[in-house]
Design a protein around this motif. Structure first.
Motif, PDB file in Angstrom:
ATOM      1  N   THR A  45     -80.059 -32.561 -47.340  1.00 54.14           N
ATOM      2  CA  THR A  45     -79.744 -33.008 -45.988  1.00 54.14           C
ATOM      3  C   THR A  45     -80.863 -32.646 -45.028  1.00 54.14           C
ATOM      4  O   THR A  45     -81.774 -31.902 -45.359  1.00 54.14           O
ATOM      5  N   GLN A  46     -80.780 -33.173 -43.817  1.00 53.50           N
ATOM      6  CA  GLN A  46     -81.709 -32.801 -42.768  1.00 53.50           C
ATOM      7  C   GLN A  46     -81.061 -31.748 -41.892  1.00 53.50           C
ATOM      8  O   GLN A  46     -79.860 -31.604 -41.871  1.00 53.50           O
ATOM      9  N   THR A  47     -81.886 -31.013 -41.165  1.00 56.80           N
ATOM     10  CA  THR A  47     -81.314 -30.042 -40.237  1.00 56.80           C
ATOM     11  C   THR A  47     -80.760 -30.742 -39.013  1.00 56.80           C
ATOM     12  O   THR A  47     -81.263 -31.758 -38.594  1.00 56.80           O
ATOM     13  N   ALA A  48     -79.710 -30.199 -38.388  1.00 60.88           N
ATOM     14  CA  ALA A  48     -79.086 -30.809 -37.216  1.00 60.88           C
ATOM     15  C   ALA A  48     -78.112 -29.893 -36.468  1.00 60.88           C
ATOM     16  O   ALA A  48     -78.230 -28.728 -36.591  1.00 60.88           O
ATOM     17  N   ALA A  49     -76.797 -30.275 -35.701  1.00 56.83           N
ATOM     18  CA  ALA A  49     -75.864 -29.416 -34.885  1.00 56.83           C
ATOM     19  C   ALA A  49     -74.466 -29.918 -34.506  1.00 56.83           C
ATOM     20  O   ALA A  49     -74.018 -30.745 -35.152  1.00 56.83           O
ATOM     21  N   GLN A  50     -73.564 -29.592 -33.457  1.00 58.06           N
ATOM     22  CA  GLN A  50     -72.107 -29.934 -33.318  1.00 58.06           C
ATOM     23  C   GLN A  50     -71.439 -30.025 -31.917  1.00 58.06           C
ATOM     24  O   GLN A  50     -71.896 -29.352 -31.022  1.00 58.06           O
ATOM     25  N   PRO A  51     -70.247 -30.805 -31.668  1.00 57.38           N
ATOM     26  CA  PRO A  51     -69.501 -30.811 -30.403  1.00 57.38           C
ATOM     27  C   PRO A  51     -68.188 -30.044 -30.424  1.00 57.38           C
ATOM     28  O   PRO A  51     -68.022 -29.165 -31.224  1.00 57.38           O
ATOM     29  N   PRO A  52     -67.234 -30.411 -29.533  1.00 54.89           N
ATOM     30  CA  PRO A  52     -66.033 -29.613 -29.398  1.00 54.89           C
ATOM     31  C   PRO A  52     -65.147 -29.588 -30.621  1.00 54.89           C
ATOM     32  O   PRO A  52     -65.110 -30.516 -31.383  1.00 54.89           O
ATOM     33  N   SER A  53     -64.395 -28.465 -30.725  1.00 55.17           N
ATOM     34  CA  SER A  53     -63.478 -28.259 -31.830  1.00 55.17           C
ATOM     35  C   SER A  53     -62.429 -29.344 -31.906  1.00 55.17           C
ATOM     36  O   SER A  53     -62.023 -29.725 -32.977  1.00 55.17           O
ATOM     37  N   ALA A 122     -77.635 -20.543 -31.472  1.00 55.32           N
ATOM     38  CA  ALA A 122     -77.235 -21.069 -32.782  1.00 55.32           C
ATOM     39  C   ALA A 122     -76.211 -22.191 -32.624  1.00 55.32           C
ATOM     40  O   ALA A 122     -76.262 -23.204 -33.331  1.00 55.32           O
ATOM     41  N   LEU A 123     -75.285 -22.035 -31.686  1.00 56.35           N
ATOM     42  CA  LEU A 123     -74.251 -23.053 -31.491  1.00 56.35           C
ATOM     43  C   LEU A 123     -74.822 -24.344 -30.912  1.00 56.35           C
ATOM     44  O   LEU A 123     -74.284 -25.435 -31.149  1.00 56.35           O
ATOM     45  N   ARG A 124     -75.918 -24.255 -30.171  1.00 57.17           N
ATOM     46  CA  ARG A 124     -76.569 -25.481 -29.693  1.00 57.17           C
ATOM     47  C   ARG A 124     -77.074 -26.304 -30.873  1.00 57.17           C
ATOM     48  O   ARG A 124     -76.993 -27.538 -30.879  1.00 57.17           O
ATOM     49  N   ILE A 125     -77.615 -25.611 -31.867  1.00 58.18           N
ATOM     50  CA  ILE A 125     -78.077 -26.300 -33.075  1.00 58.18           C
ATOM     51  C   ILE A 125     -76.891 -26.960 -33.777  1.00 58.18           C
ATOM     52  O   ILE A 125     -76.963 -28.099 -34.222  1.00 58.18           O
ATOM     53  N   CYS A 126     -75.788 -26.231 -33.850  1.00 62.21           N
ATOM     54  CA  CYS A 126     -74.581 -26.783 -34.466  1.00 62.21           C
ATOM     55  C   CYS A 126     -74.107 -28.028 -33.727  1.00 62.21           C
ATOM     56  O   CYS A 126     -73.726 -29.036 -34.337  1.00 62.21           O
ATOM     57  N   ALA A 127     -74.120 -27.974 -32.392  1.00 55.25           N
ATOM     58  CA  ALA A 127     -73.662 -29.106 -31.589  1.00 55.25           C
ATOM     59  C   ALA A 127     -74.502 -30.349 -31.847  1.00 55.25           C
ATOM     60  O   ALA A 127     -73.983 -31.461 -31.957  1.00 55.25           O
ATOM     61  N   GLU A 128     -75.789 -30.176 -31.972  1.00 54.63           N
ATOM     62  CA  GLU A 128     -76.666 -31.311 -32.233  1.00 54.63           C
ATOM     63  C   GLU A 128     -76.432 -31.876 -33.635  1.00 54.63           C
ATOM     64  O   GLU A 128     -76.451 -33.092 -33.853  1.00 54.63           O
ATOM     65  N   LYS A 129     -76.165 -31.016 -34.591  1.00 55.33           N
ATOM     66  CA  LYS A 129     -75.871 -31.474 -35.949  1.00 55.33           C
ATOM     67  C   LYS A 129     -74.598 -32.315 -35.975  1.00 55.33           C
ATOM     68  O   LYS A 129     -74.525 -33.328 -36.672  1.00 55.33           O
ATOM     69  N   THR A 163     -72.574 -25.949 -24.611  1.00 49.29           N
ATOM     70  CA  THR A 163     -72.755 -26.669 -25.878  1.00 49.29           C
ATOM     71  C   THR A 163     -71.718 -27.759 -26.112  1.00 49.29           C
ATOM     72  O   THR A 163     -71.926 -28.625 -26.952  1.00 49.29           O
ATOM     73  N   GLY A 164     -70.594 -27.715 -25.400  1.00 49.17           N
ATOM     74  CA  GLY A 164     -69.513 -28.655 -25.651  1.00 49.17           C
ATOM     75  C   GLY A 164     -68.585 -28.227 -26.758  1.00 49.17           C
ATOM     76  O   GLY A 164     -67.581 -28.877 -27.029  1.00 49.17           O
ATOM     77  N   ILE A 165     -68.887 -27.125 -27.419  1.00 51.28           N
ATOM     78  CA  ILE A 165     -68.067 -26.636 -28.528  1.00 51.28           C
ATOM     79  C   ILE A 165     -66.900 -25.818 -27.980  1.00 51.28           C
ATOM     80  O   ILE A 165     -67.094 -24.898 -27.184  1.00 51.28           O
ATOM     81  N   VAL A 166     -65.697 -26.156 -28.407  1.00 56.25           N
ATOM     82  CA  VAL A 166     -64.496 -25.432 -28.001  1.00 56.25           C
ATOM     83  C   VAL A 166     -64.120 -24.467 -29.117  1.00 56.25           C
ATOM     84  O   VAL A 166     -63.557 -24.873 -30.133  1.00 56.25           O
ATOM     85  N   LEU A 167     -64.448 -23.210 -28.934  1.00 55.79           N
ATOM     86  CA  LEU A 167     -64.146 -22.196 -29.947  1.00 55.79           C
ATOM     87  C   LEU A 167     -62.693 -21.743 -29.830  1.00 55.79           C
ATOM     88  O   LEU A 167     -62.202 -21.467 -28.735  1.00 55.79           O
ATOM     89  N   ASP A 168     -62.045 -21.638 -30.968  1.00 55.58           N
ATOM     90  CA  ASP A 168     -60.669 -21.165 -31.049  1.00 55.58           C
ATOM     91  C   ASP A 168     -60.707 -19.728 -31.579  1.00 55.58           C
ATOM     92  O   ASP A 168     -61.131 -19.493 -32.707  1.00 55.58           O
ATOM     93  N   ILE A 169     -60.304 -18.761 -30.752  1.00 52.12           N
ATOM     94  CA  ILE A 169     -60.266 -17.360 -31.216  1.00 52.12           C
ATOM     95  C   ILE A 169     -59.028 -17.207 -32.092  1.00 52.12           C
ATOM     96  O   ILE A 169     -57.907 -17.158 -31.584  1.00 52.12           O
ATOM     97  N   ILE A 170     -59.244 -17.151 -33.383  1.00 53.17           N
ATOM     98  CA  ILE A 170     -58.106 -17.125 -34.305  1.00 53.17           C
ATOM     99  C   ILE A 170     -57.655 -15.690 -34.564  1.00 53.17           C
ATOM    100  O   ILE A 170     -58.403 -14.737 -34.402  1.00 53.17           O
ATOM    101  N   SER A 171     -56.396 -15.566 -34.964  1.00 50.43           N
ATOM    102  CA  SER A 171     -55.835 -14.253 -35.301  1.00 50.43           C
ATOM    103  C   SER A 171     -56.366 -13.780 -36.638  1.00 50.43           C
ATOM    104  O   SER A 171     -56.904 -14.562 -37.439  1.00 50.43           O
ATOM    105  N   ALA A 172     -56.200 -12.491 -36.911  1.00 49.73           N
ATOM    106  CA  ALA A 172     -56.594 -11.952 -38.215  1.00 49.73           C
ATOM    107  C   ALA A 172     -55.793 -12.612 -39.328  1.00 49.73           C
ATOM    108  O   ALA A 172     -56.306 -12.824 -40.430  1.00 49.73           O
TER     109      ALA A 172
END
Length: 397
Positions: A45-53, A122-129, A163-172
């Motif tokens: 694959t090529q390198t790239a990044a990501q948007p919201p959850s 790092a998350l900016r890279i994910c957003a672009e991918k 970044t546009g990424i919506v992180l979900d803080i998950i429980s243990a």
């Protein structure tokens, strides 16, 4: 959703998997590059990044759409993008970077500005991918560092804005469930309950499961706030004095064992002559690499490996007695892991005390793969974004 097999190879049944027999080498002169090993997963694959959850494209041709999972842990930021392929899925892109989001958290109770900047980068890279890969449905999760930090929610909002990424803080509990969902296929065949564990940067989860059916049943579980970052920062490792190093390693072992004491007592009666143990974490994959004497990290060689527990204890003992410079010289450890691997060894040995299986299964997969399976399964049943995401979150509660 049925179990999946990674695209690199079709795996033999669990009971027929290879078992590593080599012992770890003495320190090597050439420093390793674990990052290059991790890139092998995305070699085609090529390198790239990501948007919201919670972001999703129109629901058509689901089998051809890409799904994504981001796992922002205390130490690493990891992304996996995949497409369904029959009962399995094929990875089309991957990204992993050490961000040390939880650095200093054990003492300050807050995420530092520097660590947050690293994670956002790092998350900016994910957003672009995610954008480049035309991702259909994604879920992004944050774990122990964000659960514990007093400014965790502020950081989540900053990530969303930048970044546009919506992180979900998950429980243990959700973290444990996703780890099991992502790696249980690698568990050896056998009779009775088995143990799966996940040594993270800020916490460790131990999960007792009853295999059977497409997804094993979780019988009991425990999470403790000790991972390779939090334990190292709390106890520390001496740079020069061997006696102090030994004393601090013993203290690490004591802290972890005490934290798991109630759980260990609860599961005593679950132990059978056929004990099975499977671990997912950088600690177990690193030690497995040393066991195989690999010149650099190779996921294909490590993921699914079965290693004698005695060999893992032997490697742990030797690593804990080495100086940081000696550890840095070892293949598959290097600069990034030299100061954290000892805490991982202490946690692993404590787990082997609790569940003394003769062999240890090694998984280079876990939360991200669990997220992907959840997304694809929920999406197959639901026909709109909110339905799919609600199904995922209900299964976590």
């Amino acid at each position: 959703m049925a179990d999946f097999t990674p695209p690199e190879r079709q795996r033999e049944p669990a009971g027929k998997r290879r078992r590593g027999r080599k012992r770890a080498k003495s320190p090597s002169k050439s420093p390793p590059n674990r990052a290059s090993g991790e890139k092998q997963d995305a070699k085609r694959t090529q390198t790239a990044a990501q948007p919201p959850s919670d972001w999703r494209r129109p629901p058509h041709n689901h089998g051809r759409q890409a799904y994504a999972a981001i796992d922002l842990g205390t130490n690493n930021c990891r992304l996996l993008i995949a497409k369904p392929s029959g009962e399995n899925f094929v990875v089309i892109d991957a990204f992993s970077r050490v961000v040390r989001l939880g650095e200093g958290l054990a003492h300050s109770g807050k995420l530092s500005q520097v660590s947050m900047d690293r994670a956002v980068g790092a998350l900016r890279i994910c957003a672009e991918k995610l954008r480049r890969r035309n991702v259909h449905l994604a879920r992004s999760v944050a774990t122990e560092a964000c659960r514990r930090a007093s400014n965790g929610e502020d950081f989540i909002e900053r990530v969303r804005q930048e970044t546009g990424i919506v992180l979900d803080i998950i429980s243990a509990q959700e973290e444990a469930r996703l780890a099991v969902l992502g790696c249980h296929i690698l568990l050896e065949d056998g009779i009775g309950p088995a143990m799966i564990f996940d040594i993270g940067g800020g916490s460790t989860e131990l999960i007792l499961i009853e295999p059977g059916g497409p997804v094993p049943r979780i019988v009991d579980w425990q999470s403790v706030p000790w991972g390779v970052v939090s334990l190292t920062e709390t106890v520390g490792m001496d740079e020069t004095d061997a006696d102090i190093r030994a004393a601090r390693y013993a203290e690490m072992r004591r802290i972890v064992s005490d934290s798991f004491a109630d759980f260990a007592e609860r599961i005593k009666d679950a132990q059978t002559p056929d004990l099975r143990l499977l671990g997912t974490s950088g600690t177990v994959t690193t030690l497995a690499s040393l066991h195989l004497e690999l010149p650099q990290y190779d996921r294909k060689a490590v993921d699914g490996l079965i290693v004698p527990a005695a060999s893992m204890r032997d490697i742990s003992d030797r690593l804990s007695s080495m100086s940081p410079d000696e550890r840095r010289a070892l293949p598959c450890i290097g600069q990034e892991r030299a100061d954290l691997v000892v805490a991982g060894c202490a946690i692993l040995e404590s787990i082997l005390d609790i569940w003394p299986a003769p062999r240890l299964g090694v998984a280079d997969r876990g939360i991200r793969e669990g997220i992907l399976r959840s997304l694809m399964s929920a999406d197959a049943e639901g026909h709109d974004t909110q339905t799919a995401l609600r199904r995922i979150k209900r299964s976590a509660s």
